[in-house]
Design a protein around this motif. Structure first.
Motif, PDB file in Angstrom:
ATOM      1  N   ALA A 299      26.817  47.628  41.116  1.00  0.00           N
ATOM      2  CA  ALA A 299      27.544  46.395  41.429  1.00  0.00           C
ATOM      3  C   ALA A 299      28.857  46.324  40.662  1.00  0.00           C
ATOM      4  N   SER A 300      28.819  46.748  39.406  1.00  0.00           N
ATOM      5  CA  SER A 300      30.036  46.749  38.594  1.00  0.00           C
ATOM      6  C   SER A 300      31.070  47.721  39.161  1.00  0.00           C
ATOM      7  N   GLN A 301      30.626  48.918  39.535  1.00  0.00           N
ATOM      8  CA  GLN A 301      31.541  49.914  40.113  1.00  0.00           C
ATOM      9  C   GLN A 301      32.087  49.434  41.445  1.00  0.00           C
ATOM     10  N   SER A 302      31.260  48.811  42.246  1.00  0.00           N
ATOM     11  CA  SER A 302      31.704  48.279  43.538  1.00  0.00           C
ATOM     12  C   SER A 302      32.755  47.194  43.355  1.00  0.00           C
ATOM     13  N   ALA A 303      32.522  46.300  42.399  1.00  0.00           N
ATOM     14  CA  ALA A 303      33.491  45.239  42.134  1.00  0.00           C
ATOM     15  C   ALA A 303      34.798  45.816  41.600  1.00  0.00           C
ATOM     16  N   LEU A 304      34.704  46.823  40.743  1.00  0.00           N
ATOM     17  CA  LEU A 304      35.899  47.472  40.210  1.00  0.00           C
ATOM     18  C   LEU A 304      36.684  48.151  41.325  1.00  0.00           C
TER      19      LEU A 304
ATOM     20  N   ARG B  44      41.301  48.283  45.123  1.00  0.00           N
ATOM     21  CA  ARG B  44      41.856  48.319  46.494  1.00  0.00           C
ATOM     22  C   ARG B  44      42.716  47.091  46.761  1.00  0.00           C
ATOM     23  N   GLU B  45      42.273  45.939  46.297  1.00  0.00           N
ATOM     24  CA  GLU B  45      43.056  44.716  46.490  1.00  0.00           C
ATOM     25  C   GLU B  45      44.400  44.802  45.767  1.00  0.00           C
ATOM     26  N   GLN B  46      44.376  45.269  44.525  1.00  0.00           N
ATOM     27  CA  GLN B  46      45.624  45.401  43.767  1.00  0.00           C
ATOM     28  C   GLN B  46      46.524  46.471  44.384  1.00  0.00           C
ATOM     29  N   ARG B  47      45.928  47.556  44.851  1.00  0.00           N
ATOM     30  CA  ARG B  47      46.703  48.634  45.478  1.00  0.00           C
ATOM     31  C   ARG B  47      47.421  48.115  46.711  1.00  0.00           C
ATOM     32  N   GLU B  48      46.740  47.328  47.508  1.00  0.00           N
ATOM     33  CA  GLU B  48      47.378  46.757  48.698  1.00  0.00           C
ATOM     34  C   GLU B  48      48.460  45.755  48.312  1.00  0.00           C
TER      35      GLU B  48
END
Length: 189
Positions: free
Chosen positions: A60-65, A70-74
């Motif tokens: 879950a931690s890796q998924s959230a990271l 991806r959000e910041q990259r976009e």
């Protein structure tokens, strides 16, 4: 007073260590407790549950990271930023090339004028001929300096429109057009 404090501190730590040792001993071997029996299956189940919980937390931690990245990259629009940097570098390279070419032409023209002046001096018969040779040399220097100044003004005048176009394309509204990364515009010449 300090020795009393140290003695009390040592006593408290020793008592805490004894209680912790008893707790560990009773947990590992609960046979000392009334009605308790050692059950290796319970320990395996507890360990398996702890490992599964740790794996789920890690996933879950890796998924959230990853989702945050991806959000910041976009948001950063890195592809568009790369295109913008390449276009700005092309403007800079064009400017540097044109300035260097103008400087080389100016240096060559000044060298030609100096050589012609020396040649004219070598053929002068008197002070009047030498003065006329110097007049031609001064006229050539003035013409070459004027040509260099016009070239520099032309280059400087073309920088502003090229940078303005680049700013409007890449920085005007905070978004970058990444649809056509191969279409780069040449700066005005």
């Amino acid at each position: 007073m300090l020795s009393t404090f140290i003695t009390q501190w040592e006593t408290a730590n020793l008592a805490a260590f004894r209680l912790f040792s008893q707790l560990v001993a009773q947990s590992a071997h609960p046979a000392g407790l009334a009605g308790a029996a050692t059950d290796p299956g319970a320990w395996r189940a507890l360990t398996r549950t702890a490992l599964q919980s740790a794996q789920q937390y890690s996933a879950a931690s890796q998924s959230a990271l990853d989702a945050g990245w991806r959000e910041q990259r976009e948001r950063f629009a890195l592809t568009g930023a790369a295109v913008a940097i390449k276009e700005l570098a092309a403007i800079h390279a064009d400017l540097a090339t044109r300035i260097a070419q103008g400087h080389a032409q100016h240096s060559g023209a000044l060298s030609d004028a100096a050589a012609q002046y020396l040649d004219d001096l070598s053929r002068s018969r008197n002070a009047t001929d030498a003065a006329m040779a110097f007049g031609r040399f001064a006229t050539d220097l003035q013409a070459q300096s004027r040509a260099q100044a016009l070239h520099a003004a032309s280059v400087a005048g073309s920088v502003s429109p090229a940078l303005t176009q680049w700013v409007e394309k890449h920085l005007a509204d905070g978004t970058t057009d990444t649809t056509d990364a191969t279409n780069t515009t040449e700066p005005a010449q």
